[in-house]
Design a protein around this motif. Structure first.
Motif, mmCIF file in Angstrom:
data_model
loop_
_atom_site.group_PDB
_atom_site.id
_atom_site.type_symbol
_atom_site.label_atom_id
_atom_site.label_comp_id
_atom_site.label_asym_id
_atom_site.label_seq_id
_atom_site.Cartn_x
_atom_site.Cartn_y
_atom_site.Cartn_z
ATOM 1 N N SER A 121 1.741 8.493 -13.749
ATOM 2 C CA SER A 121 0.285 8.389 -13.700
ATOM 3 C C SER A 121 -0.118 6.932 -13.810
ATOM 4 C CB SER A 121 -0.356 9.169 -14.861
ATOM 5 O OG SER A 121 0.010 10.523 -14.815
ATOM 6 N N LYS A 122 -1.288 6.627 -13.324
ATOM 7 C CA LYS A 122 -1.807 5.272 -13.456
ATOM 8 C C LYS A 122 -1.791 4.865 -14.927
ATOM 9 C CE LYS A 122 -5.679 2.228 -12.341
ATOM 10 N NZ LYS A 122 -6.963 2.066 -11.626
ATOM 11 N N GLY A 123 -1.293 3.662 -15.192
ATOM 12 C CA GLY A 123 -1.213 3.159 -16.556
ATOM 13 C C GLY A 123 0.144 3.319 -17.210
ATOM 14 N N ILE A 173 0.837 -1.190 0.000
ATOM 15 C CA ILE A 173 0.000 0.000 0.000
ATOM 16 C C ILE A 173 0.873 1.242 0.000
ATOM 17 C CG2 ILE A 173 -1.918 -1.146 1.214
ATOM 18 C CD1 ILE A 173 -0.940 0.267 3.787
ATOM 19 N N ILE A 174 0.285 2.361 -0.382
ATOM 20 C CA ILE A 174 0.986 3.640 -0.296
ATOM 21 C C ILE A 174 1.251 3.952 1.172
ATOM 22 C CG2 ILE A 174 0.810 6.116 -0.700
ATOM 23 C CD1 ILE A 174 1.122 4.662 -3.303
ATOM 24 N N GLN A 175 2.530 4.134 1.516
ATOM 25 C CA GLN A 175 2.899 4.468 2.894
ATOM 26 C C GLN A 175 3.380 5.906 3.035
ATOM 27 O OE1 GLN A 175 5.614 1.557 4.564
ATOM 28 N NE2 GLN A 175 4.588 -0.143 3.535
ATOM 29 N N GLU A 176 3.946 6.432 1.962
ATOM 30 C CA GLU A 176 4.439 7.803 1.949
ATOM 31 C C GLU A 176 3.901 8.495 0.698
ATOM 32 O OE1 GLU A 176 6.156 9.095 4.339
ATOM 33 O OE2 GLU A 176 6.691 7.265 5.465
ATOM 34 N N PRO A 177 3.744 9.801 0.732
ATOM 35 C CA PRO A 177 3.211 10.503 -0.441
ATOM 36 C C PRO A 177 4.095 10.403 -1.675
ATOM 37 C CG PRO A 177 3.937 12.064 1.250
ATOM 38 C CD PRO A 177 3.943 10.712 1.883
ATOM 39 N N THR A 178 5.357 9.970 -1.497
ATOM 40 C CA THR A 178 6.286 9.816 -2.629
ATOM 41 C C THR A 178 6.286 8.390 -3.198
ATOM 42 O OG1 THR A 178 8.013 9.470 -0.976
ATOM 43 C CG2 THR A 178 7.825 11.673 -1.920
ATOM 44 N N ASP A 179 5.406 7.517 -2.707
ATOM 45 C CA ASP A 179 5.353 6.123 -3.143
ATOM 46 C C ASP A 179 4.528 5.951 -4.422
ATOM 47 O OD1 ASP A 179 6.719 5.417 -0.860
ATOM 48 O OD2 ASP A 179 4.994 4.500 0.153
ATOM 49 N N ALA A 180 4.767 4.829 -5.083
ATOM 50 C CA ALA A 180 3.879 4.341 -6.145
ATOM 51 C C ALA A 180 3.710 2.840 -5.962
ATOM 52 C CB ALA A 180 4.437 4.654 -7.524
ATOM 53 N N ILE A 181 2.601 2.315 -6.446
ATOM 54 C CA ILE A 181 2.362 0.870 -6.477
ATOM 55 C C ILE A 181 2.392 0.425 -7.933
ATOM 56 C CG2 ILE A 181 0.801 -1.013 -5.876
ATOM 57 C CD1 ILE A 181 1.944 0.471 -3.451
ATOM 58 N N ALA A 219 9.138 7.583 -5.951
ATOM 59 C CA ALA A 219 8.666 7.222 -7.294
ATOM 60 C C ALA A 219 8.778 8.366 -8.291
ATOM 61 C CB ALA A 219 7.222 6.723 -7.219
ATOM 62 N N ASP A 220 8.997 9.600 -7.817
ATOM 63 C CA ASP A 220 9.229 10.693 -8.760
ATOM 64 C C ASP A 220 10.600 10.607 -9.412
ATOM 65 O OD1 ASP A 220 7.222 12.405 -9.453
ATOM 66 O OD2 ASP A 220 7.490 13.783 -7.771
ATOM 67 N N TYR A 221 11.500 9.790 -8.834
ATOM 68 C CA TYR A 221 12.865 9.730 -9.358
ATOM 69 C C TYR A 221 13.246 8.359 -9.906
ATOM 70 C CZ TYR A 221 17.928 9.904 -9.657
ATOM 71 O OH TYR A 221 19.211 9.826 -10.123
ATOM 72 N N GLY A 222 12.965 7.295 -9.164
ATOM 73 C CA GLY A 222 13.501 5.991 -9.526
ATOM 74 C C GLY A 222 12.940 5.374 -10.795
ATOM 75 N N GLU A 275 -0.103 1.381 -10.901
ATOM 76 C CA GLU A 275 -1.484 1.187 -10.450
ATOM 77 C C GLU A 275 -1.975 2.340 -9.585
ATOM 78 O OE1 GLU A 275 -3.804 -1.745 -10.811
ATOM 79 O OE2 GLU A 275 -2.512 -1.658 -12.591
ATOM 80 N N GLU A 276 -1.066 2.952 -8.822
ATOM 81 C CA GLU A 276 -1.466 3.996 -7.885
ATOM 82 C C GLU A 276 -0.234 4.834 -7.559
ATOM 83 O OE1 GLU A 276 -3.544 4.293 -3.416
ATOM 84 O OE2 GLU A 276 -3.018 2.340 -4.268
ATOM 85 N N VAL A 277 -0.436 6.133 -7.329
ATOM 86 C CA VAL A 277 0.679 6.994 -6.945
ATOM 87 C C VAL A 277 0.299 7.799 -5.713
ATOM 88 C CG1 VAL A 277 1.610 7.184 -9.287
ATOM 89 C CG2 VAL A 277 -0.056 8.868 -8.483
#
Length: 391
Positions: free
Chosen positions: A77-79, A21-29, A141-144, A67-69
């Motif tokens: 973005s999703k997709g 699940i998203i744990q931090e606002p900088t995460d993505a799934i 997820a904004d960088y990696g 799937e989620e950011v």
């Protein structure tokens, strides 16, 4: 979700585990579409077990669909289709700004004295759940993540996660003079790409490996090959005007063949309680060093040895007299994946596939078959060179 989990030495299994699940606002799934078994995963399967915990989700070579950011992620973005680098880096710290993402100061595992956190790679690197799974939580997820197109198959892009930039960095670190000779010890996935990259740069490349199928794959790409056997350093010197190659890449690492004493140490480690085994690794010499010592023997005087193979012993013996006398340069380290993305992506997307990304995978299986493929890959059976899992 289903995920491949570590259960013990030489024991992995597919289990149902909680969805990330998203744990931090900088995460993505990310929903994983392809994920590979890396040669360094075999170290978890064998030697680095003392740093693993039952149920750890492993794997660090994934790609898939967003799937989620988190609320702070602006460039995904999703997709979106993305490749996930194996090291977790922020992109803004002192180290990241200098192209040393594997040393990211934001994610360094400081309590272990280690560099940047890695996906699916033990307590040494943060015990972050890995990518041999149906879904993956990706920090920063904004960088990696590397956004890629939708037209080409996964295998053209997947190896941007680890082994392709690892091989690229190894060749760059080898710093072979134009038209010079580069020997590559170990023709596993990284070694295969290192030989092709060396050839792409116009070098004379000699690939060394004891496994015929691996030598045959390298030969398909115009690489000279030699069997790894006693006297290989002399054979390399004979092939290079008596001096030895200008540079040597050790793409083998801590589990090299031809190291019986260290092999016994590996077995002994497996009999110790985890904390004692950790202490032994952190204070003793437990690496199998045959490939590294042979690289040092074979390289010409004034040459460079570049290490991409993983080593884990803190006090592994080195032939410093020879290294000093021969004036050898030694470069090494975890790959700084995002440092090389802009150079590699155009080659990966080139219609001609100059680095042969489509000629590496020997086994494609579903996630449920991963435990059997770990054993096959470790034993080098069935011509196994690279395994891709499709969850």
């Amino acid at each position: 979700m289903k995920a491949l989990t570590w259960q013990g030495k030489r024991s992995v299994s597919v289990e149902n585990v909680p969805d990330p699940i998203i744990q931090e606002p900088t995460d993505a799934i990310i929903r994983i579409t392809s994920t590979a078994i890396c040669g360094s995963d075999l170290h978890l399967y064998e030697v680095l077990g003392p740093y693993m915990h039952k149920g750890d989700v492993i794997g660090h070579e994934p790609m898939g669909i967003v799937e989620e950011v988190g609320s702070s992620v602006t460039n995904l973005s999703k997709g979106d289709r993305v490749v996930i680098p194996f090291n977790i880096a922020c992109g803004t710290c002192f180290m990241c700004q200098r192209g040393l993402q594997s040393q990211c100061e934001t994610t360094q595992v400081k309590d272990k004295g280690s560099g940047a956190a890695l996906f699916g790679y033990s307590e040494l690197y943060g015990s972050v759940p890995g990518g041999q799974a149906e879904y993956l939580r990706v920090p920063y997820a904004d960088y990696g993540p590397i956004k890629v197109g939708t037209e080409l198959p996964d295998e053209r892009y997947l190896f941007l996660s680890d082994i392709l930039p690892t091989a690229w960095q190894a060749v760059k670190y080898a710093d072979t003079e134009a038209g010079g000779a580069l020997a590559v010890f170990g023709l596993g996935p990284v070694g295969q790409f290192a030989t092709r990259i060396g050839k792409h740069f116009g070098l004379r490349v000699i690939g060394v490996d004891p496994v015929p199928e691996r030598r045959a794959m390298a030969a398909r790409h115009g690489i000279e090959t030699m069997d790894y056997a006693k006297g290989i350093a002399d054979e390399l010197r004979e092939a290079t005007d008596g001096r030895g190659p200008d540079s040597v890449i050790d793409a083998v690492g801590m589990e090299a063949h031809g190291s019986p004493i260290a092999g016994f140490a590996h077995q002994a480690l497996g009999l110790l309680p985890d904390k004692l085994a950790q202490k032994a690794m952190e204070t003793a010499g437990v690496d199998r060093l045959a490939a590294l010592h042979t690289s040092i023997d074979a390289v010409r005087r004034g040459g460079t040895v570049s290490l991409s193979g993983v080593y884990g012993g803190q006090a592994s013996p080195m032939p410093l007299l020879s290294m000093f006398d021969k004036q050898i340069q030694l470069r090494m380290g975890q790959c700084n994946v995002r440092n090389w993305t802009d150079q590699l992506l155009p080659l990966v997307e080139d219609e001609a596939d100059p680095l042969g990304t489509m000629d590496l995978v020997t086994h494609r299986v579903g996630l449920d078959e991963a435990p059997a493929m770990y054993e096959t890959f470790q034993k080098k059976e069935d011509g196994c060179i690279k395994v891709v899992l499709q969850p």
